[in-house]
Scaffold this motif. Structure first.
Motif, PDB file in Angstrom:
ATOM      1  N   CYS A 138       0.829  -1.209   0.000  1.00  0.00           N
ATOM      2  CA  CYS A 138       0.000   0.000   0.000  1.00  0.00           C
ATOM      3  C   CYS A 138       0.862   1.257   0.000  1.00  0.00           C
ATOM      4  N   ARG A 139       1.926   1.254   0.792  1.00  0.00           N
ATOM      5  CA  ARG A 139       2.797   2.439   0.862  1.00  0.00           C
ATOM      6  C   ARG A 139       3.497   2.710  -0.462  1.00  0.00           C
ATOM      7  N   SER A 140       3.700   1.658  -1.268  1.00  0.00           N
ATOM      8  CA  SER A 140       4.364   1.838  -2.563  1.00  0.00           C
ATOM      9  C   SER A 140       3.363   2.029  -3.700  1.00  0.00           C
TER      10      SER A 140
ATOM     11  N   ALA B 288      -1.757  -1.140  -3.771  1.00  0.00           N
ATOM     12  CA  ALA B 288      -2.797  -1.643  -2.869  1.00  0.00           C
ATOM     13  C   ALA B 288      -3.591  -2.790  -3.480  1.00  0.00           C
ATOM     14  N   GLN B 289      -3.564  -2.937  -4.807  1.00  0.00           N
ATOM     15  CA  GLN B 289      -4.333  -4.010  -5.447  1.00  0.00           C
ATOM     16  C   GLN B 289      -3.801  -5.398  -5.112  1.00  0.00           C
ATOM     17  N   VAL B 290      -2.583  -5.484  -4.552  1.00  0.00           N
ATOM     18  CA  VAL B 290      -2.052  -6.783  -4.124  1.00  0.00           C
ATOM     19  C   VAL B 290      -1.821  -6.813  -2.611  1.00  0.00           C
TER      20      VAL B 290
ATOM     21  N   GLY C 255      -7.168  -5.801 -10.748  1.00  0.00           N
ATOM     22  CA  GLY C 255      -7.694  -4.475 -10.440  1.00  0.00           C
ATOM     23  C   GLY C 255      -6.666  -3.377 -10.611  1.00  0.00           C
ATOM     24  N   MET C 256      -6.894  -2.260  -9.919  1.00  0.00           N
ATOM     25  CA  MET C 256      -5.992  -1.122  -9.977  1.00  0.00           C
ATOM     26  C   MET C 256      -6.145  -0.317  -8.690  1.00  0.00           C
ATOM     27  N   ALA C 257      -5.022   0.076  -8.114  1.00  0.00           N
ATOM     28  CA  ALA C 257      -5.047   0.832  -6.868  1.00  0.00           C
ATOM     29  C   ALA C 257      -5.587   2.239  -7.100  1.00  0.00           C
TER      30      ALA C 257
END
Length: 333
Positions: free
Chosen positions: A95-97, A100-102, A277-279
């Protein structure tokens, strides 16, 4: 609030009164204005993707923030928003990078908790997962973004560069496939589409795709937008040397372990990628193309129905070849 609920997998989802959702400290409650009816919802309803019962499906939505938790700093009630179908935890390294989709601790409205076939839906880790909508995009068009369109955008743009006149083969012209076709054409690529449905093919052609029965050794990128052993195999076989297969359609049941022609993968130095998906962090590039008119997700909406009919549309996906094309969007009136 009112919501579409099913108590057992495979039984008719019905509209009924349920308790209002509780806002998490780091989350938000979104008043749902429009929500897409997606094949992923059908998979859960059929028991292919287990969910806790009773269950409210729905993961492609747009609406207005009704409430935010005390830990939320980036959003306030009244803002027009959407969210990806994968909601990251907001704290892990992925998430920090911006990936978030993974996220290994992800949540998914409509799967891990009740979804958007309702008057309200919860979005957890709101600062990480909410996305503001441009004024030019209405709620129905925004609901078309949530899963299929954003997934297709990242499938085409998130796995490496493509030269402008690249050939893109799309297997399956449902919601995600049509989204991939629209996006690829907008980016200047040549697109071939393969689908057994005359209605889907007509819409794919209207978006700029060439309709074919097969593609062999021609595509720079091939997308399996349906998700089956047959379509994945056809996608890999369609690639020219050095090409890229992107698996977007869910592979469930026995197809989850389907073989690929690894002799071709090795000999032609093919690339095989999954795309999930996509963050929210990646939405601005897509929304910029929507705002300037190069992408028009509204064109992919095949029908608009009241929320009460969403259950009927969900069960109609039992047919492998739909009677109509495009994305179905349910609205709260």
């Amino acid at each position: 609030m009112k919501a579409i609920v099913y108590d057992r997998t495979g039984t008719m989802p019905l509209l009924r009164e349920v308790a209002d959702p509780v806002c998490p400290p780091d989350g938000a409650i979104v008043e749902v204005k429009a929500t897409g009816v997606c094949r992923s919802d059908w998979h859960a309803w059929r028991g292919h993707d287990p969910v806790h019962l009773p269950h409210v499906p729905g993961h492609e939505f747009a609406g207005v923030i009704a409430q935010v938790g005390e830990e939320v700093t980036g959003f306030v009630p009244g803002e027009r928003v959407t969210a990806p179908f994968v909601n990251g935890c907001g704290h892990c390294e992925w998430c920090r990078s911006g990936r978030a989709q993974v996220c290994p601790d992800q949540t998914q409205p409509g799967f891990t908790h009740w979804g958007s076939f309702a008057e309200k839906v919860v979005v957890r880790a709101a600062d990480t997962n909410l996305v503001r909508l441009p004024d030019s995009l209405d709620f129905i068009g925004a609901a078309a973004l949530g899963c299929r369109f954003a997934t297709a955008f990242r499938a085409l743009t998130g796995h490496g560069p493509l030269h402008p006149d690249a050939v893109v083969a799309v297997f399956g012209a449902g919601g995600v496939g049509l989204s991939a076709i629209m996006i690829a054409v907008a980016l200047g690529h040549r697109v071939a589409a393969v689908d057994p449905s005359p209605a889907a093919n007509a819409m794919a052609a209207s978006l700029g795709a060439i309709i074919v029965h097969e593609v062999v050794d021609e595509a720079d990128v091939a997308i399996d937008a349906y998700g089956s052993a047959a379509t994945a195999l056809a996608s890999v076989r369609s690639l020219r040397r050095g090409g890229r297969h992107v698996q977007v359609g869910l592979m469930l049941g026995s197809d989850a372990h389907a073989p690929l022609p690894w002799d071709l993968v090795v000999a032609r130095e093919l690339h095989v990628a999954g795309s999930h998906g996509m963050a929210a962090a990646d939405y601005p590039a897509m929304l910029e193309l929507v705002a300037d008119g190069r992408l028009k997700p509204q064109r992919l909406v095949g029908s608009v129905i009241p929320l009460a009919q969403a259950g009927v549309e969900l069960t109609a996906m039992d047919s492998p070849i739909p009677a109509h094309s495009g994305i179905v969007v349910a609205v709260n009136e």
